[in-house]
Motif scaffolding. Structure first.
Motif, PDB file in Angstrom:
ATOM      1  N   VAL A 146       0.927  -1.087   0.121  1.00  0.00           N
ATOM      2  CA  VAL A 146      -0.106  -0.050  -0.081  1.00  0.00           C
ATOM      3  C   VAL A 146       0.860   1.175  -0.091  1.00  0.00           C
ATOM      4  O   VAL A 146       0.589   2.192  -0.770  1.00  0.00           O
ATOM      5  N   ARG A 147       2.089   1.373   0.840  1.00  0.00           N
ATOM      6  CA  ARG A 147       2.761   2.479   1.093  1.00  0.00           C
ATOM      7  C   ARG A 147       3.403   2.760  -0.530  1.00  0.00           C
ATOM      8  O   ARG A 147       4.135   4.060  -0.430  1.00  0.00           O
ATOM      9  N   ASN A 148       3.441   1.854  -1.342  1.00  0.00           N
ATOM     10  CA  ASN A 148       4.193   2.003  -2.652  1.00  0.00           C
ATOM     11  C   ASN A 148       3.246   2.457  -3.633  1.00  0.00           C
ATOM     12  O   ASN A 148       3.745   2.573  -4.735  1.00  0.00           O
ATOM     13  N   GLN A 149       2.033   2.624  -3.637  1.00  0.00           N
ATOM     14  CA  GLN A 149       1.067   3.017  -4.648  1.00  0.00           C
ATOM     15  C   GLN A 149       1.539   4.420  -5.257  1.00  0.00           C
ATOM     16  O   GLN A 149       2.087   5.119  -4.517  1.00  0.00           O
ATOM     17  N   PRO A 150       1.154   4.522  -6.402  1.00  0.00           N
ATOM     18  CA  PRO A 150       1.393   5.691  -7.169  1.00  0.00           C
ATOM     19  C   PRO A 150       0.769   7.192  -6.280  1.00  0.00           C
ATOM     20  O   PRO A 150       1.290   8.007  -6.372  1.00  0.00           O
ATOM     21  N   ALA A 151      -0.493   7.015  -6.003  1.00  0.00           N
ATOM     22  CA  ALA A 151      -1.057   8.080  -5.094  1.00  0.00           C
ATOM     23  C   ALA A 151      -0.461   8.306  -3.698  1.00  0.00           C
ATOM     24  O   ALA A 151      -0.434   9.660  -3.433  1.00  0.00           O
ATOM     25  N   LEU A 152       0.606   7.631  -3.290  1.00  0.00           N
ATOM     26  CA  LEU A 152       1.448   8.022  -2.227  1.00  0.00           C
ATOM     27  C   LEU A 152       2.875   8.175  -2.419  1.00  0.00           C
ATOM     28  O   LEU A 152       3.734   8.681  -1.867  1.00  0.00           O
ATOM     29  N   LEU A 200       0.236  13.301   4.490  1.00  0.00           N
ATOM     30  CA  LEU A 200      -0.787  14.016   5.297  1.00  0.00           C
ATOM     31  C   LEU A 200      -1.957  14.305   4.698  1.00  0.00           C
ATOM     32  O   LEU A 200      -2.872  14.497   5.290  1.00  0.00           O
ATOM     33  N   LEU A 201      -2.033  14.365   3.127  1.00  0.00           N
ATOM     34  CA  LEU A 201      -3.151  14.610   2.620  1.00  0.00           C
ATOM     35  C   LEU A 201      -4.108  13.516   2.689  1.00  0.00           C
ATOM     36  O   LEU A 201      -5.152  13.665   2.902  1.00  0.00           O
ATOM     37  N   ALA A 202      -3.595  12.187   2.595  1.00  0.00           N
ATOM     38  CA  ALA A 202      -4.412  11.272   2.981  1.00  0.00           C
ATOM     39  C   ALA A 202      -5.034  11.007   3.970  1.00  0.00           C
ATOM     40  O   ALA A 202      -6.071  10.615   4.409  1.00  0.00           O
ATOM     41  N   ALA A 203      -4.272  11.351   5.119  1.00  0.00           N
ATOM     42  CA  ALA A 203      -4.486  11.227   6.773  1.00  0.00           C
ATOM     43  C   ALA A 203      -5.522  12.409   6.696  1.00  0.00           C
ATOM     44  O   ALA A 203      -6.603  11.943   7.441  1.00  0.00           O
ATOM     45  N   LEU A 204      -5.467  13.453   6.278  1.00  0.00           N
ATOM     46  CA  LEU A 204      -6.502  14.566   6.594  1.00  0.00           C
ATOM     47  C   LEU A 204      -8.009  14.278   5.791  1.00  0.00           C
ATOM     48  O   LEU A 204      -8.862  14.152   6.381  1.00  0.00           O
ATOM     49  N   MET A 239      -6.158  20.745   4.376  1.00  0.00           N
ATOM     50  CA  MET A 239      -5.421  19.971   3.079  1.00  0.00           C
ATOM     51  C   MET A 239      -4.982  20.788   1.883  1.00  0.00           C
ATOM     52  O   MET A 239      -3.829  20.692   1.514  1.00  0.00           O
ATOM     53  N   ILE A 240      -5.400  22.277   1.883  1.00  0.00           N
ATOM     54  CA  ILE A 240      -5.003  23.033   0.863  1.00  0.00           C
ATOM     55  C   ILE A 240      -3.594  23.506   1.268  1.00  0.00           C
ATOM     56  O   ILE A 240      -2.649  23.872   0.577  1.00  0.00           O
ATOM     57  N   VAL A 241      -3.523  23.923   2.550  1.00  0.00           N
ATOM     58  CA  VAL A 241      -2.205  24.506   3.344  1.00  0.00           C
ATOM     59  C   VAL A 241      -1.426  23.316   2.982  1.00  0.00           C
ATOM     60  O   VAL A 241      -0.111  23.856   2.617  1.00  0.00           O
ATOM     61  N   VAL A 242      -1.424  22.144   3.366  1.00  0.00           N
ATOM     62  CA  VAL A 242      -0.357  20.967   3.295  1.00  0.00           C
ATOM     63  C   VAL A 242      -0.060  21.060   1.787  1.00  0.00           C
ATOM     64  O   VAL A 242       1.115  20.848   1.594  1.00  0.00           O
ATOM     65  N   ARG A 243      -0.951  21.045   1.055  1.00  0.00           N
ATOM     66  CA  ARG A 243      -0.679  20.759  -0.354  1.00  0.00           C
ATOM     67  C   ARG A 243       0.318  21.740  -0.993  1.00  0.00           C
ATOM     68  O   ARG A 243       1.269  21.501  -1.541  1.00  0.00           O
TER      69      ARG A 243
END
Length: 101
Positions: free
Chosen positions: A9-15, A79-83, A63-67
């Motif tokens: 899971v931690r190697n998926q492209p979205a992350l 962080l985006l996934a967690a939020l 999320m916007i601030v983190v981005r």
């Protein structure tokens, strides 16, 4: 040791390779849906519904601030996934409070 197993899971492209825009789009759609569902519960329990909506909106702003503020790509995406996950958990928790009250 580098673990580059593509099935983890931690190697998926979205992350690993995303810039974060996809997370903002999904987060925005989720935030609108969550706030809409919570506000539909306002006649039953206005304090919880409006409070939950405010928290969901604040999480989307976070999320916007983190981005745009977090530089390391992998940390930003995590962080985006967690939020996004916290946003959904807050919505479910608020709905449960309204439904069980």
């Amino acid at each position: 040791m580098v673990d580059d197993d593509p099935t983890k899971v931690r190697n998926q492209p979205a992350l690993t390779t995303s810039r974060g825009l996809e997370w903002l789009v999904i987060g925005g759609i989720s935030a609108v849906l969550c706030v809409g569902v919570l506000l539909l519960q306002a006649p039953t329990d206005p304090l919880v519904a409006v409070g939950g909506s405010v928290v969901v909106a604040a999480l989307f702003v976070a999320m916007i601030v983190v981005r745009y503020a977090v530089t390391p790509l992998r940390r930003r995406l995590g962080l985006l996934a967690a939020l996004l996950g916290v946003m959904l958990v807050v919505t479910i928790a608020a709905l449960l409070v309204v439904l069980l009250a």
